[in-house]
Design an enzyme around this catalytic site. Structure first.
Site, PDB file in Angstrom:
ATOM      1  N   ASN A  11       0.873  -1.173   0.000  1.00 48.23           N
ATOM      2  CA  ASN A  11       0.000   0.000   0.000  1.00 48.23           C
ATOM      3  C   ASN A  11       0.911   1.224   0.000  1.00 48.23           C
ATOM      4  OD1 ASN A  11      -1.776   2.049   0.549  1.00 48.23           O
ATOM      5  ND2 ASN A  11      -2.373   1.318   2.579  1.00 48.23           N
ATOM      6  N   LYS A  13       0.194   4.268  -0.345  1.00 49.18           N
ATOM      7  CA  LYS A  13      -0.440   5.475   0.223  1.00 49.18           C
ATOM      8  C   LYS A  13      -0.150   6.692  -0.664  1.00 49.18           C
ATOM      9  CE  LYS A  13      -0.358   3.244   4.690  1.00 49.18           C
ATOM     10  NZ  LYS A  13      -0.293   3.310   6.133  1.00 49.18           N
ATOM     11  N   HIS A  97      -9.551   0.700   4.571  1.00 50.20           N
ATOM     12  CA  HIS A  97      -8.303   0.898   5.327  1.00 50.20           C
ATOM     13  C   HIS A  97      -8.591   1.784   6.538  1.00 50.20           C
ATOM     14  CE1 HIS A  97      -4.300   2.302   6.367  1.00 50.20           C
ATOM     15  NE2 HIS A  97      -3.853   1.202   5.796  1.00 50.20           N
ATOM     16  N   GLU A  99      -7.108   4.214   7.735  1.00 54.39           N
ATOM     17  CA  GLU A  99      -6.972   5.661   7.470  1.00 54.39           C
ATOM     18  C   GLU A  99      -8.238   6.201   6.801  1.00 54.39           C
ATOM     19  OE1 GLU A  99      -3.186   5.451   5.448  1.00 54.39           O
ATOM     20  OE2 GLU A  99      -2.282   4.844   7.361  1.00 54.39           O
ATOM     21  N   GLU A 169      -5.628  -5.489  10.297  1.00 52.87           N
ATOM     22  CA  GLU A 169      -4.647  -4.444  10.587  1.00 52.87           C
ATOM     23  C   GLU A 169      -5.010  -3.752  11.898  1.00 52.87           C
ATOM     24  OE1 GLU A 169      -2.505  -3.106   6.765  1.00 52.87           O
ATOM     25  OE2 GLU A 169      -4.281  -1.870   6.985  1.00 52.87           O
ATOM     26  N   GLY A 175       2.039   1.986  10.880  1.00 48.01           N
ATOM     27  CA  GLY A 175       2.954   3.115  10.767  1.00 48.01           C
ATOM     28  C   GLY A 175       3.581   3.521  12.088  1.00 48.01           C
ATOM     29  N   SER A 214       3.183  -2.449  10.398  1.00 47.39           N
ATOM     30  CA  SER A 214       4.630  -2.471  10.665  1.00 47.39           C
ATOM     31  C   SER A 214       5.293  -3.807  10.330  1.00 47.39           C
ATOM     32  CB  SER A 214       4.923  -2.057  12.109  1.00 47.39           C
ATOM     33  OG  SER A 214       4.447  -0.729  12.337  1.00 47.39           O
TER      34      SER A 214
HETATM   35  P1  PGA Z   1       2.630   0.051   7.791  1.00 49.47           P
HETATM   36  O1  PGA Z   1       1.209   0.268   7.101  1.00 49.47           O
HETATM   37  O2  PGA Z   1       3.232  -1.189   7.195  1.00 49.47           O
HETATM   38  O3  PGA Z   1       3.417   1.286   7.448  1.00 49.47           O
HETATM   39  O4  PGA Z   1       2.396  -0.096   9.255  1.00 49.47           O
HETATM   40  C1  PGA Z   1       0.340  -0.806   6.846  1.00 49.47           C
HETATM   41  C2  PGA Z   1      -0.915  -0.300   6.192  1.00 49.47           C
HETATM   42  O5  PGA Z   1      -1.307   0.853   6.460  1.00 49.47           O
HETATM   43  O6  PGA Z   1      -1.545  -1.013   5.395  1.00 49.47           O
END
Ligand code: PGA
Length: 254
Positions: A11, A13, A97, A99, A169, A175, A214
Site C-alpha cells: 500500500n 499510500k 483501510h 486511514e 490491521e 505506521g 509495521s
Molecule cells: P505500515 O502500514 O506497514 O506502514 O504499518 C500498513 C498499512 O497501512 O496497510
C-alpha cells in the site's frame, strides 16, 4: 487444512512522484520475478496507476487501488469508481483501510458497499478490518472485528467471501513501528476465520487473511508462518523495493 497461497500487497499510500512510482514498480517487478508461488500486488495512488500498469503488465505483479467510490458513475466530484479503476488494470482494491475509516469517516456500512461494488466489477476487494488500541484495551476486540465483518457478510453473503481478501490491521500497529506479536496476530486471524466458519467452513478455510501493521523484512517470516496468516499488507516497507522484495521472499519461502 486448505492450502492457501501467500499474498503480499504493498500500500503505497499518498507517497512519491510519478517517476518514483514507475521506478519502484520496475524494481519490485524485477525483485519478485520468479516468486511464482505467491501473489504480489502493488497499490499506487490513482493518478499513478496507468504508469505503474505499463511497467507491471508484462510481469507477475498485479495492480490494486487504495480506495474507490461504490457508485458506478455519477455526480461525485473528485471520486473514482471501481469500474474506472478496473479499466486501468486494477484487479484489486483496498477497501476500508483504517486511514479511510478514521480520517475520512468511512463507516462499516460504507465499507460493505464498496466491497459489493468491487465484486460487481470483478475486482477483488482487500477488506481491511482491525481495532484501535482503546477498543483492544477496553476488551472490545472481538465485538469490533465481528461488527466489521458482519456488515460485509450481511451485504454480500458468505459465498462472496471466496472472492475477498481480508486484511487484519490493528490500528495501533499501522505506521507506528509497533507490530502485533505473531501470537497476537494469529489469535485475531483465527477469530476472523472462526467467524467466517460460522457461515461456511469451506469458505472460511480458503479465504486469504493478511496481517498489516509495521511488517518489515525482519518480522515477516515469523508473522507469515502462523497457521492463519497468509501474508501481509505492507505500508512503509513497501516504499523500499529491497524491503518489499525481502518480505515477498519470506512469504515465498514458507
Ligand atoms: P505500515 O502500514 O506497514 O506502514 O504499518 C500498513 C498499512 O497501512 O496497510
Amino acid at each position: 487444512m486448505a492450502s492457501r497461497r501467500k499474498f503480499v500487497a504493498g500500500n503505497w499510500k499518498m507517497h512519491g512522484s510519478l517517476a518514483d512510482a514507475s521506478a519502484l514498480a520496475t524494481a519490485v517487478s524485477q525483485g519478485v520475478s520468479g516468486l511464482d508461488n505467491i501473489d504480489v500486488v502493488v497499490c499506487p495512488v490513482n493518478v499513478h496507476i496507468s504508469a505503474v500498469a505499463s511497467v507491471t503488465q508484462s510481469t507477475s505483479v498485479k495492480l490494486g487501488a487504495q480506495n474507490a467510490h461504490p457508485a458506478e458513475s455519477g455526480a461525485f466530484t473528485g471520486e473514482t469508481s471501481m469500474a474506472m479503476l478496473g479499466e486501468l488494470g486494477c484487479q484489486y482494491a483496498i477497501v476500508g483501510h483504517s486511514e479511510r475509516r478514521q480520517l475520512f469517516g468511512e463507516t462499516d456500512k460504507a465499507v460493505a458497499e464498496k466491497v459489493e461494488a468491487a465484486l460487481q466489477q470483478g475486482i477483488t476487494p482487500i477488506l481491511c478490518i482491525g481495532e484501535t488500541l482503546d477498543e483492544r484495551e477496553a476488551g472490545h476486540l472481538e465485538k469490533v472485528i465481528h461488527a466489521q465483518l458482519g456488515e460485509v457478510l450481511a451485504r454480500v453473503g458468505i459465498d462472496a467471501l471466496s472472492k475477498v481478501v481480508v486484511a487484519y490491521e490493528p490500528v495501533w500497529a499501522i505506521g507506528t513501528g509497533k507490530t502485533a506479536s505473531p501470537q497476537q496476530a494469529q489469535e485475531v486471524h483465527a477469530m476472523i476465520r472462526a467467524r467466517l466458519a460460522c457461515d461456511n467452513a469451506d469458505i472460511a478455510a480458503s479465504v486469504q487473511i493478511l496481517y498489516g501493521g509495521s511488517v518489515k523484512p525482519d518480522n515477516a517470516a515469523d508473522l507469515f508462518s502462523q497457521a492463519d496468516i497468509d501474508g501481509g499488507l505492507i505500508g512503509g516497507a513497501a516504499l523500499d523495493a529491497d524491503s518489499f522484495t525481502a518480505i515477498c521472499q519470506a512469504a515465498s519461502a514458507l
